[in-house]
Design a protein around this motif. Structure first.
Motif, PDB file in Angstrom:
ATOM      1  N   SER A 169      -6.905 -15.670  15.150  1.00 24.07           N
ATOM      2  CA  SER A 169      -8.201 -15.235  15.672  1.00 24.07           C
ATOM      3  C   SER A 169      -8.227 -15.086  17.189  1.00 24.07           C
ATOM      4  N   TYR A 170      -7.461 -15.909  17.920  1.00 20.16           N
ATOM      5  CA  TYR A 170      -7.522 -15.807  19.369  1.00 20.16           C
ATOM      6  C   TYR A 170      -6.980 -14.466  19.854  1.00 20.16           C
ATOM      7  N   LEU A 171      -6.093 -13.836  19.077  1.00 16.85           N
ATOM      8  CA  LEU A 171      -5.598 -12.510  19.432  1.00 16.85           C
ATOM      9  C   LEU A 171      -6.656 -11.446  19.167  1.00 16.85           C
ATOM     10  N   TRP A 172      -7.547 -11.705  18.200  1.00 15.40           N
ATOM     11  CA  TRP A 172      -8.619 -10.755  17.924  1.00 15.40           C
ATOM     12  C   TRP A 172      -9.527 -10.621  19.132  1.00 15.40           C
ATOM     13  N   SER A 173      -9.781 -11.744  19.807  1.00 14.51           N
ATOM     14  CA  SER A 173     -10.611 -11.703  21.012  1.00 14.51           C
ATOM     15  C   SER A 173      -9.957 -10.842  22.084  1.00 14.51           C
ATOM     16  N   THR A 174      -8.651 -10.977  22.223  1.00 16.35           N
ATOM     17  CA  THR A 174      -7.921 -10.178  23.207  1.00 16.35           C
ATOM     18  C   THR A 174      -7.981  -8.699  22.869  1.00 16.35           C
ATOM     19  N   SER A 175      -7.914  -8.373  21.575  1.00 17.25           N
ATOM     20  CA  SER A 175      -7.886  -6.970  21.171  1.00 17.25           C
ATOM     21  C   SER A 175      -9.182  -6.243  21.502  1.00 17.25           C
ATOM     22  N   LEU A 176     -10.285  -6.989  21.659  1.00 18.71           N
ATOM     23  CA  LEU A 176     -11.562  -6.361  21.986  1.00 18.71           C
ATOM     24  C   LEU A 176     -11.531  -5.718  23.367  1.00 18.71           C
ATOM     25  N   GLN A 177     -10.573  -6.148  24.203  1.00 15.30           N
ATOM     26  CA  GLN A 177     -10.473  -5.603  25.546  1.00 15.30           C
ATOM     27  C   GLN A 177      -9.660  -4.312  25.583  1.00 15.30           C
ATOM     28  N   VAL A 178      -9.036  -3.951  24.467  1.00  7.50           N
ATOM     29  CA  VAL A 178      -8.225  -2.739  24.402  1.00  7.50           C
ATOM     30  C   VAL A 178      -9.143  -1.543  24.134  1.00  7.50           C
ATOM     31  N   ALA A 179      -9.075  -0.561  24.988  1.00 13.80           N
ATOM     32  CA  ALA A 179      -9.953   0.603  24.869  1.00 13.80           C
ATOM     33  C   ALA A 179      -9.815   1.271  23.507  1.00 13.80           C
ATOM     34  N   GLY A 180     -10.960   1.438  22.827  1.00 11.66           N
ATOM     35  CA  GLY A 180     -10.981   2.149  21.559  1.00 11.66           C
ATOM     36  C   GLY A 180     -10.716   1.291  20.334  1.00 11.66           C
ATOM     37  N   ARG A 181     -10.163   0.088  20.515  1.00 14.38           N
ATOM     38  CA  ARG A 181      -9.813  -0.716  19.340  1.00 14.38           C
ATOM     39  C   ARG A 181     -11.056  -1.224  18.605  1.00 14.38           C
ATOM     40  N   ALA A 182     -12.105  -1.572  19.336  1.00 18.17           N
ATOM     41  CA  ALA A 182     -13.317  -2.073  18.683  1.00 18.17           C
ATOM     42  C   ALA A 182     -13.906  -1.019  17.760  1.00 18.17           C
ATOM     43  N   ASP A 183     -14.025   0.215  18.254  1.00 24.08           N
ATOM     44  CA  ASP A 183     -14.568   1.294  17.423  1.00 24.08           C
ATOM     45  C   ASP A 183     -13.648   1.599  16.249  1.00 24.08           C
ATOM     46  N   GLN A 184     -12.348   1.602  16.506  1.00 26.25           N
ATOM     47  CA  GLN A 184     -11.391   1.879  15.438  1.00 26.25           C
ATOM     48  C   GLN A 184     -11.457   0.807  14.358  1.00 26.25           C
ATOM     49  N   GLY A 185     -11.460  -0.465  14.787  1.00 26.25           N
ATOM     50  CA  GLY A 185     -11.515  -1.560  13.826  1.00 26.25           C
ATOM     51  C   GLY A 185     -12.790  -1.544  13.016  1.00 26.25           C
ATOM     52  N   SER A 186     -13.925  -1.242  13.673  1.00 24.43           N
ATOM     53  CA  SER A 186     -15.198  -1.172  12.964  1.00 24.43           C
ATOM     54  C   SER A 186     -15.156  -0.091  11.890  1.00 24.43           C
ATOM     55  N   ALA A 187     -14.609   1.072  12.238  1.00 25.96           N
ATOM     56  CA  ALA A 187     -14.517   2.167  11.267  1.00 25.96           C
ATOM     57  C   ALA A 187     -13.604   1.789  10.102  1.00 25.96           C
ATOM     58  N   GLU A 188     -12.541   1.055  10.401  1.00 21.20           N
ATOM     59  CA  GLU A 188     -11.602   0.665   9.340  1.00 21.20           C
ATOM     60  C   GLU A 188     -12.231  -0.336   8.374  1.00 21.20           C
ATOM     61  N   LEU A 189     -13.014  -1.273   8.897  1.00 18.66           N
ATOM     62  CA  LEU A 189     -13.681  -2.233   8.019  1.00 18.66           C
ATOM     63  C   LEU A 189     -14.740  -1.548   7.164  1.00 18.66           C
ATOM     64  N   LYS A 190     -15.418  -0.556   7.726  1.00 18.92           N
ATOM     65  CA  LYS A 190     -16.383   0.212   6.927  1.00 18.92           C
ATOM     66  C   LYS A 190     -15.662   0.994   5.828  1.00 18.92           C
ATOM     67  N   ALA A 191     -14.435   1.439   6.116  1.00 14.81           N
ATOM     68  CA  ALA A 191     -13.654   2.142   5.100  1.00 14.81           C
ATOM     69  C   ALA A 191     -13.278   1.208   3.959  1.00 14.81           C
ATOM     70  N   VAL A 192     -12.976  -0.051   4.290  1.00 14.66           N
ATOM     71  CA  VAL A 192     -12.690  -1.044   3.249  1.00 14.66           C
ATOM     72  C   VAL A 192     -13.910  -1.210   2.351  1.00 14.66           C
ATOM     73  N   ALA A 193     -15.074  -1.403   2.988  1.00 12.97           N
ATOM     74  CA  ALA A 193     -16.311  -1.585   2.213  1.00 12.97           C
ATOM     75  C   ALA A 193     -16.635  -0.356   1.386  1.00 12.97           C
ATOM     76  N   GLY A 194     -16.388   0.827   1.945  1.00 13.94           N
ATOM     77  CA  GLY A 194     -16.667   2.062   1.215  1.00 13.94           C
ATOM     78  C   GLY A 194     -15.787   2.219  -0.007  1.00 13.94           C
ATOM     79  N   ALA A 195     -14.510   1.880   0.124  1.00 14.05           N
ATOM     80  CA  ALA A 195     -13.602   1.972  -1.019  1.00 14.05           C
ATOM     81  C   ALA A 195     -13.987   0.978  -2.105  1.00 14.05           C
ATOM     82  N   ILE A 196     -14.452  -0.195  -1.686  1.00 14.93           N
ATOM     83  CA  ILE A 196     -14.901  -1.189  -2.669  1.00 14.93           C
ATOM     84  C   ILE A 196     -16.147  -0.684  -3.386  1.00 14.93           C
ATOM     85  N   ARG A 197     -17.066  -0.083  -2.634  1.00 14.14           N
ATOM     86  CA  ARG A 197     -18.278   0.468  -3.262  1.00 14.14           C
ATOM     87  C   ARG A 197     -17.918   1.540  -4.298  1.00 14.14           C
TER      88      ARG A 197
END
Length: 251
Positions: A169-197
């Motif tokens: 988890s401590y690396l997840w905090s670091t990844s939030l500082q990488v440009a574009g990763r937050a938006d990319q990760g959010s979209a990927e988690l929504k894709a997981v939820a969408g496939a489950i739906r």
């Protein structure tokens, strides 16, 4: 991102044991970055702030040591465990497999109510990321993973997934500082939820694996940069050892 404003050492009321509460608070402090890898966990200070006995804190240390979050170092005592880049890569590989399985099981076994809750949790996490509120991001992420792992209806898969997530988890905090990763990760988690739906186990499995492997690349790059001296580690967070409301002392 905004600095955390909440007191992570405040023990909340609830139908759980004092020992479990101490473990919960210390685990949260480590996984949310209040303590960094290598930081000492000073028993006397923690006893004073939590208003509990040394025996209780030592029991909590043993539990966190079993979870791979703490290690006891000769002449230093308990410290937040440091992992190598190789070990981090291996943990991410394990996590990718476990989260992929969790997503498959969720698509096969999850209820409609659980699926809806997961989609809402993914959306809430996206909102928190866009606002840049660090504490809300961690809370939203925690909620998402509680729902995600509950929905697979496998106690063993849930336990393994949550332990791997905590250790990285401590690396997840670091990844939030990488440009574009937050938006990319959010979209990927929504894709997981969408496939489950859509009740598509294969797509859900692939989406979950993709998310973790992208997180792996970001996390390992951050570790490499820090090792090269481009991103110095944080000093021990003494400022987070604030006075707390004494509840449930067992002295």
């Amino acid at each position: 991102m905004n600095a955390p404003t909440r007191d992570w050492l405040k023990i909340d009321d609830g139908p759980v044991t004092l020992r479990a509460l101490i473990v919960q608070k210390l685990r949260m402090a480590i996984t949310r970055g209040h303590f960094s890898p290598g930081d000492r966990l000073i028993e006397r200070e923690l006893c004073e702030r939590l208003d509990v006995s040394r025996a209780s804190v030592r029991e909590a240390f043993r539990q966190l040591e079993a979870e791979g979050l703490v290690e006891v170092v000769t002449y230093r005592g308990p410290v937040v465990r440091t992992i190598s880049q190789q070990e981090a890569g291996e943990l991410y590989d394990l996590r990718a497999g476990v989260e992929a399985l969790c997503a498959r099981y969720f698509a096969e076994r999850g209820t409609d109510a659980e699926t809806l809750a997961l989609e809402r949790a993914a959306e809430a996490l996206g909102v928190a990321l866009r606002r840049g509120d660090r504490e809300r991001v961690f809370e939203a992420k925690s909620t998402y993973y509680e729902i995600f792992t509950d929905g697979c209806h496998s106690a063993s898969v849930k336990a393994t997934a949550m332990q791997l997530i905590a250790r990285l988890s401590y690396l997840w905090s670091t990844s939030l500082q990488v440009a574009g990763r937050a938006d990319q990760g959010s979209a990927e988690l929504k894709a997981v939820a969408g496939a489950i739906r859509q009740r598509d186990p294969a797509a859900a499995e692939e989406a979950a694996r993709t998310y973790v492997m992208h997180a792996r690349a970001t996390g390992l790059a951050a570790m490499a940069a820090q090792a090269a001296g481009h991103a110095p580690g944080k000093k021990p967070a003494r400022r987070h050892l604030r006075a707390v409301e004494a509840k449930g002392s067992d002295r």
